[in-house]
Scaffold this motif. Structure first.
Motif, PDB file in Angstrom:
ATOM      1  N   TYR A 207       0.857  -1.179   0.000  1.00 31.89           N
ATOM      2  CA  TYR A 207       0.000   0.000   0.000  1.00 31.89           C
ATOM      3  C   TYR A 207       0.899   1.237   0.000  1.00 31.89           C
ATOM      4  O   TYR A 207       1.991   1.234   0.582  1.00 31.89           O
ATOM      5  N   VAL A 208       0.435   2.311  -0.608  1.00 25.55           N
ATOM      6  CA  VAL A 208       1.140   3.593  -0.568  1.00 25.55           C
ATOM      7  C   VAL A 208       0.251   4.578   0.177  1.00 25.55           C
ATOM      8  O   VAL A 208      -0.880   4.833  -0.231  1.00 25.55           O
ATOM      9  N   LEU A 209       0.773   5.102   1.279  1.00 27.19           N
ATOM     10  CA  LEU A 209       0.017   6.019   2.135  1.00 27.19           C
ATOM     11  C   LEU A 209       0.649   7.396   2.091  1.00 27.19           C
ATOM     12  O   LEU A 209       1.860   7.533   2.287  1.00 27.19           O
ATOM     13  N   ARG A 210      -0.150   8.423   1.824  1.00 26.79           N
ATOM     14  CA  ARG A 210       0.318   9.807   1.859  1.00 26.79           C
ATOM     15  C   ARG A 210      -0.537  10.565   2.865  1.00 26.79           C
ATOM     16  O   ARG A 210      -1.757  10.638   2.717  1.00 26.79           O
ATOM     17  N   ILE A 211       0.105  11.121   3.885  1.00 27.74           N
ATOM     18  CA  ILE A 211      -0.616  11.851   4.924  1.00 27.74           C
ATOM     19  C   ILE A 211       0.145  13.124   5.264  1.00 27.74           C
ATOM     20  O   ILE A 211       1.335  13.258   4.976  1.00 27.74           O
ATOM     21  N   THR A 212      -0.531  14.065   5.907  1.00 29.05           N
ATOM     22  CA  THR A 212       0.077  15.333   6.288  1.00 29.05           C
ATOM     23  C   THR A 212       0.921  15.159   7.537  1.00 29.05           C
ATOM     24  O   THR A 212       0.948  14.089   8.165  1.00 29.05           O
ATOM     25  N   ARG A 213       1.596  16.236   7.932  1.00 33.31           N
ATOM     26  CA  ARG A 213       2.414  16.185   9.143  1.00 33.31           C
ATOM     27  C   ARG A 213       1.553  15.866  10.361  1.00 33.31           C
ATOM     28  O   ARG A 213       2.003  15.182  11.280  1.00 33.31           O
ATOM     29  N   GLU A 214       0.314  16.341  10.351  1.00 32.72           N
ATOM     30  CA  GLU A 214      -0.590  16.048  11.453  1.00 32.72           C
ATOM     31  C   GLU A 214      -0.905  14.561  11.515  1.00 32.72           C
ATOM     32  O   GLU A 214      -0.855  13.931  12.568  1.00 32.72           O
ATOM     33  N   GLY A 215      -1.231  13.983  10.344  1.00 36.14           N
ATOM     34  CA  GLY A 215      -1.520  12.562  10.296  1.00 36.14           C
ATOM     35  C   GLY A 215      -0.323  11.720  10.673  1.00 36.14           C
ATOM     36  O   GLY A 215      -0.459  10.689  11.338  1.00 36.14           O
ATOM     37  N   ARG A 216       0.860  12.162  10.254  1.00 32.18           N
ATOM     38  CA  ARG A 216       2.074  11.417  10.584  1.00 32.18           C
ATOM     39  C   ARG A 216       2.309  11.411  12.090  1.00 32.18           C
ATOM     40  O   ARG A 216       2.688  10.383  12.673  1.00 32.18           O
ATOM     41  N   ALA A 217       2.082  12.558  12.724  1.00 31.60           N
ATOM     42  CA  ALA A 217       2.278  12.629  14.173  1.00 31.60           C
ATOM     43  C   ALA A 217       1.328  11.680  14.890  1.00 31.60           C
ATOM     44  O   ALA A 217       1.725  10.973  15.835  1.00 31.60           O
TER      45      ALA A 217
END
Length: 468
Positions: A207-217
């Motif tokens: 799977y390829v997941l792209r998330i914002t800095r908020e989601g990463r935190a």
């Protein structure tokens, strides 16, 4: 005292050839050196490399200013001219040298030109600085441009290009036009995605997941505690067994464990606190919704989040904010008990049934408990100041500054009403401060969080807990 001014160009070239010969002969005589002398030799080569790269940039700048590339037969551009005369750049890298040289001719870039030609900033780092400034300049306060230039060059003298690139968020938060840092997070959210799993080996999917800095935190806070190796201790049934799983495999297992825990919870409220996210932010930035919060702990340490993100997390996630005053002193330690209790959440589920945003019927189990009047603005954690919102609409309400309240129905039932006028929340705060607002669950004050009266504290049993 440097002898450089006393040397002619021909002298400099001759000495550079001698240095080249010495460097080429060095590997054959390393056996003569002591350990300390090996270190000294490497230091000299490091300084020579830096100064040589600065001289390369100076030659290229001068050649471009004289029009040398165009004067060759046939005429070439600056990148091709560099590749013709520099063996290391013949295949790749000439473009960086040419780009930096061209940019350094601009009088606005004089500070960078001085740093590059003196060998204090590498050509690769200078190229990154130029790219970052091109991206940032339209979003900066005009009077902050010189400050940002100096910050980049100073950092470039001490760190590599990767570190320089990571400075963008902080500079945007501190010196950007109003709302630019928040807008960058909003724009980034549009790029979030998760692909369908692609089978890359029998029974193995990618799977390829792209998330914002908020989601990463949030993701790292959720799986971080579960990624540590878990060796089996020795007991009467056998010897100890090490955890031989690679780091990436442990992370995959941690994510699957979190998903499994959520599935088992079903439609029940959380039996324990949600993911803990630690963030440091100044009181002024939190109240003005300016600057940025800095994440603490785990892989995301030092990364920035917007003040609006801090406010939203504080509604229904175990955010632990450390609030600092202008002198950097801690004035308030956030605590998880600021959150709505499981009992309160159950009552909200019974009252609201689902996400209260107009047209959304996301089930209660997928929602957060949102404060109508945020805790940073004096709002209490009680049912009259709360509504259920799914993650997407929770973000919308905070970013658009929408305002909601509880309104009694004709049959005595109470329901949530949302004013979806942009900045309605700010207008509501003004009315509340003036004493003419719609029935508020709490009276706002102008006091900072750590100085508000006990009436604004949540009944949690902790006498030291302040609820801003």
């Amino acid at each position: 005292m440097s002898t450089a001014p006393e040397l002619t160009y021909a002298d400099c070239v001759d000495r550079l050839r001698a240095a080249q010969e010495a460097a080429a002969a060095l590997p054959a005589v390393l056996w003569e050196a002591t350990g300390a002398e090996l270190g000294q030799g490497l230091e000299v080569l490091g300084e020579l490399s830096a100064v040589a790269e600065g001289a390369e940039a100076a030659i290229t700048i001068d050649a471009v200013e004289r029009g040398e590339p165009a004067a060759t037969n046939p005429p070439v551009n600056a990148r091709e001219w560099v590749a013709q005369h520099h063996r290391r750049y013949a295949v790749t890298g000439a473009g960086h040298v040419a780009t930096v040289a061209q940019a350094c001719r601009d009088p606005r870039h004089s500070i960078l030109r001085q740093a590059v030609t003196a060998g204090r900033v590498s050509i690769a780092t200078a190229a990154v600085i130029l790219t970052e400034m091109r991206l940032l300049r339209p979003h900066l306060h005009p009077d902050a441009v010189d400050t940002v230039w100096h910050a980049y060059v100073t950092l470039g003298e001490r760190h590599d290009a990767r570190t320089v690139r990571r400075l963008r968020d902080e500079l945007l938060a501190r010196h950007g036009l109003d709302g630019e840092f928040d807008d960058s997070e909003t724009r980034a959210k549009k790029g979030e995605s998760l692909t369908l799993g692609k089978e890359i080996a029998p029974g193995l999917f990618e799977y390829v997941l792209r998330i914002t800095r908020e989601g990463r935190a949030a993701l790292e806070a959720a799986i971080g505690p579960l990624t540590a190796p878990t060796p089996t201790p020795a007991d009467e049934h056998g010897p100890p067994e090490p955890d031989l799983r690679p780091h990436d495999l442990r992370r995959a297992h941690a994510l699957l464990a979190v998903i499994g825990h959520a599935q088992k919870a079903g439609n029940n409220t959380w039996s324990s606190t949600k993911v803990q996210v630690f963030v440091q932010i100044t009181l002024d930035d939190l109240q003005r919704r300016a600057g940025a919060g800095s994440l603490l702990g785990g892989l995301t340490t030092g990364e920035l989040v917007t003040p609006d993100t801090v406010r939203r997390w504080a509604c229904d996630a175990t955010i632990i904010p450390t609030v600092l005053n202008a002198s950097g002193e801690v004035v308030d330690h956030g605590r998880a008990a600021r959150l709505f209790t499981p009992a309160q959440i159950k009552q909200l589920w019974l009252r609201d049934r689902h996400c209260t945003y107009p047209g959304c019927d996301a089930p209660a189990a997928w929602t957060d408990a949102h404060h109508f009047i945020h805790w940073a603005d004096g709002g209490p954690t009680d049912l009259d100041n709360a509504a259920l919102l799914c993650g997407r609409h929770h973000t919308t309400v905070h970013t658009q500054r929408y305002h909601g309240w509880i309104q009694p129905g004709t049959n005595g039932a109470r329901h949530v009403v949302w004013d979806r006028t942009r900045s309605a929340y700010d207008h509501a705060l003004e009315r509340l401060h003036s004493g003419h607002g719609r029935g508020s669950p709490s009276r706002l004050t102008d006091q900072p969080p750590h100085e508000r009266p006990r009436a604004h504290r949540r009944a949690s049993g902790d006498p030291h807990l302040r609820h801003p």
